[in-house]
Design a protein around this motif. Structure first.
Motif, PDB file in Angstrom:
ATOM      1  N   MET A  14       0.827  -1.185   0.000  1.00  0.00           N
ATOM      2  CA  MET A  14       0.000   0.000   0.000  1.00  0.00           C
ATOM      3  C   MET A  14       0.875   1.253   0.000  1.00  0.00           C
ATOM      4  N   ASN A  15       1.900   1.237   0.861  1.00  0.00           N
ATOM      5  CA  ASN A  15       2.802   2.390   0.917  1.00  0.00           C
ATOM      6  C   ASN A  15       3.556   2.554  -0.392  1.00  0.00           C
ATOM      7  N   ARG A  16       3.919   1.433  -1.017  1.00  0.00           N
ATOM      8  CA  ARG A  16       4.641   1.501  -2.281  1.00  0.00           C
ATOM      9  C   ARG A  16       3.755   2.105  -3.363  1.00  0.00           C
ATOM     10  N   LEU A  17       2.470   1.732  -3.379  1.00  0.00           N
ATOM     11  CA  LEU A  17       1.534   2.288  -4.343  1.00  0.00           C
ATOM     12  C   LEU A  17       1.376   3.791  -4.121  1.00  0.00           C
ATOM     13  N   LEU A  18       1.277   4.185  -2.876  1.00  0.00           N
ATOM     14  CA  LEU A  18       1.144   5.603  -2.557  1.00  0.00           C
ATOM     15  C   LEU A  18       2.388   6.379  -2.975  1.00  0.00           C
ATOM     16  N   ARG A  19       3.576   5.823  -2.689  1.00  0.00           N
ATOM     17  CA  ARG A  19       4.809   6.503  -3.092  1.00  0.00           C
ATOM     18  C   ARG A  19       4.927   6.617  -4.599  1.00  0.00           C
ATOM     19  N   ASN A  20       4.569   5.550  -5.316  1.00  0.00           N
ATOM     20  CA  ASN A  20       4.652   5.586  -6.781  1.00  0.00           C
ATOM     21  C   ASN A  20       3.687   6.602  -7.364  1.00  0.00           C
ATOM     22  N   SER A  21       2.460   6.658  -6.813  1.00  0.00           N
ATOM     23  CA  SER A  21       1.488   7.621  -7.343  1.00  0.00           C
ATOM     24  C   SER A  21       1.907   9.054  -7.021  1.00  0.00           C
ATOM     25  N   LEU A  22       2.488   9.281  -5.851  1.00  0.00           N
ATOM     26  CA  LEU A  22       2.981  10.625  -5.515  1.00  0.00           C
ATOM     27  C   LEU A  22       4.161  11.010  -6.401  1.00  0.00           C
ATOM     28  N   VAL A  69      -3.756   9.985 -20.352  1.00  0.00           N
ATOM     29  CA  VAL A  69      -4.270   8.744 -19.767  1.00  0.00           C
ATOM     30  C   VAL A  69      -3.627   8.490 -18.413  1.00  0.00           C
ATOM     31  N   LEU A  70      -2.322   8.703 -18.300  1.00  0.00           N
ATOM     32  CA  LEU A  70      -1.654   8.501 -17.011  1.00  0.00           C
ATOM     33  C   LEU A  70      -2.175   9.473 -15.957  1.00  0.00           C
ATOM     34  N   GLY A  71      -2.405  10.704 -16.334  1.00  0.00           N
ATOM     35  CA  GLY A  71      -2.963  11.675 -15.393  1.00  0.00           C
ATOM     36  C   GLY A  71      -4.358  11.284 -14.943  1.00  0.00           C
ATOM     37  N   LEU A  72      -5.167  10.806 -15.878  1.00  0.00           N
ATOM     38  CA  LEU A  72      -6.514  10.362 -15.538  1.00  0.00           C
ATOM     39  C   LEU A  72      -6.463   9.166 -14.602  1.00  0.00           C
ATOM     40  N   LEU A  73      -5.586   8.208 -14.893  1.00  0.00           N
ATOM     41  CA  LEU A  73      -5.449   7.046 -14.017  1.00  0.00           C
ATOM     42  C   LEU A  73      -4.968   7.442 -12.632  1.00  0.00           C
ATOM     43  N   LEU A  74      -4.082   8.420 -12.561  1.00  0.00           N
ATOM     44  CA  LEU A  74      -3.594   8.902 -11.275  1.00  0.00           C
ATOM     45  C   LEU A  74      -4.736   9.511 -10.465  1.00  0.00           C
ATOM     46  N   VAL A  75      -5.532  10.342 -11.093  1.00  0.00           N
ATOM     47  CA  VAL A  75      -6.649  10.980 -10.386  1.00  0.00           C
ATOM     48  C   VAL A  75      -7.659   9.933  -9.933  1.00  0.00           C
ATOM     49  N   LEU A  76      -7.999   8.988 -10.804  1.00  0.00           N
ATOM     50  CA  LEU A  76      -8.936   7.934 -10.413  1.00  0.00           C
ATOM     51  C   LEU A  76      -8.371   7.073  -9.288  1.00  0.00           C
ATOM     52  N   GLY A  77      -7.084   6.783  -9.354  1.00  0.00           N
ATOM     53  CA  GLY A  77      -6.444   6.021  -8.283  1.00  0.00           C
ATOM     54  C   GLY A  77      -6.497   6.752  -6.956  1.00  0.00           C
ATOM     55  N   LEU A  78      -6.252   8.057  -6.986  1.00  0.00           N
ATOM     56  CA  LEU A  78      -6.326   8.838  -5.753  1.00  0.00           C
ATOM     57  C   LEU A  78      -7.744   8.876  -5.198  1.00  0.00           C
ATOM     58  N   ILE A  79      -8.737   8.962  -6.071  1.00  0.00           N
ATOM     59  CA  ILE A  79     -10.127   8.960  -5.613  1.00  0.00           C
ATOM     60  C   ILE A  79     -10.449   7.642  -4.913  1.00  0.00           C
ATOM     61  N   PHE A  80     -10.079   6.520  -5.534  1.00  0.00           N
ATOM     62  CA  PHE A  80     -10.350   5.222  -4.922  1.00  0.00           C
ATOM     63  C   PHE A  80      -9.553   5.037  -3.631  1.00  0.00           C
ATOM     64  N   LEU A  81      -8.331   5.518  -3.592  1.00  0.00           N
ATOM     65  CA  LEU A  81      -7.521   5.420  -2.383  1.00  0.00           C
ATOM     66  C   LEU A  81      -8.143   6.219  -1.249  1.00  0.00           C
ATOM     67  N   LEU A  82      -8.577   7.439  -1.538  1.00  0.00           N
ATOM     68  CA  LEU A  82      -9.199   8.249  -0.488  1.00  0.00           C
ATOM     69  C   LEU A  82     -10.528   7.654  -0.037  1.00  0.00           C
ATOM     70  N   ALA A  83     -11.300   7.077  -0.948  1.00  0.00           N
ATOM     71  CA  ALA A  83     -12.552   6.427  -0.561  1.00  0.00           C
ATOM     72  C   ALA A  83     -12.277   5.232   0.343  1.00  0.00           C
ATOM     73  N   TRP A  84     -11.249   4.456   0.011  1.00  0.00           N
ATOM     74  CA  TRP A  84     -10.884   3.305   0.834  1.00  0.00           C
ATOM     75  C   TRP A  84     -10.431   3.752   2.224  1.00  0.00           C
ATOM     76  N   LEU A  85      -9.593   4.790   2.267  1.00  0.00           N
ATOM     77  CA  LEU A  85      -9.126   5.299   3.563  1.00  0.00           C
ATOM     78  C   LEU A  85     -10.281   5.838   4.403  1.00  0.00           C
ATOM     79  N   LEU A  86     -11.205   6.544   3.776  1.00  0.00           N
ATOM     80  CA  LEU A  86     -12.350   7.079   4.497  1.00  0.00           C
ATOM     81  C   LEU A  86     -13.197   5.957   5.069  1.00  0.00           C
ATOM     82  N   ARG A  87     -13.409   4.903   4.292  1.00  0.00           N
ATOM     83  CA  ARG A  87     -14.178   3.765   4.785  1.00  0.00           C
ATOM     84  C   ARG A  87     -13.474   3.098   5.957  1.00  0.00           C
ATOM     85  N   ARG A  88     -12.152   2.961   5.887  1.00  0.00           N
ATOM     86  CA  ARG A  88     -11.398   2.340   6.975  1.00  0.00           C
ATOM     87  C   ARG A  88     -11.453   3.188   8.244  1.00  0.00           C
TER      88      ARG A  88
END
Length: 151
Positions: free
Chosen positions: A1-9, A48-67
């Motif tokens: 999870m941390n690796r995914l976050l670091r890569n997206s940042l 496309v990469l920018g769009l995927l990054l934004v969508l990934g951040l949205i899903f990540l924040l939704a997951w964190l909010l649920r947790r």
């Protein structure tokens, strides 16, 4: 999870630096003719990469909010909604438990009013308590995932 976050940042920072460098170049360099095939593919890839990054951040924040919401202890709540009744499209009656006291509340779009404080608490069976919001419960029923019947 941390690796995914670091890569997206890192990807977001790289895109930011790329955009920052493009805006600081002289106007003559920006107006220069662009090769049709190579540059269009590069811009499409970046888009496309920018769009995927934004969508990934949205899903990540939704997951964190649920947790974070699930981590809060539900039994330690001081105020609890025992029941609710819809009076119209935007008006509701709510039975609220605050400590050992029960209050009947009227809720409208602009106001919340205490209508009655119960002299003695009403016993509400556990099956009648609404654990999920009405919309969420109805959606789960439509999807065939009714949780009330599975207990």
């Amino acid at each position: 999870m941390n690796r995914l976050l670091r890569n997206s940042l890192a990807l977001a920072c790289g895109l930011y630096v790329d955009v920052a460098l493009a805006t600081t170049q002289p106007a003559a360099a920006v107006v220069a003719p662009v090769a049709a095939s190579g540059s269009a593919a590069g811009q499409l890839t970046q888009l496309v990469l920018g769009l995927l990054l934004v969508l990934g951040l949205i899903f990540l924040l939704a997951w964190l909010l649920r947790r974070v919401q699930n981590a809060a202890p539900g039994s330690a709540q001081v105020i609890e909604i025992l029941g609710s009744r819809s009076l119209g499209p935007r008006d509701r009656l709510l039975l609220i438990q605050v400590g050992k006291e029960q209050i009947l509340i009227g809720h409208s779009p602009g106001t919340i009013e205490a209508l009655h404080v119960m002299a003695e608490p009403i016993e509400v069976p556990a099956s009648a308590r609404q654990a999920t919001p009405e919309f969420a419960q109805r959606l789960m029923e439509l999807m065939g995932k009714d949780q009330k019947g599975r207990s």
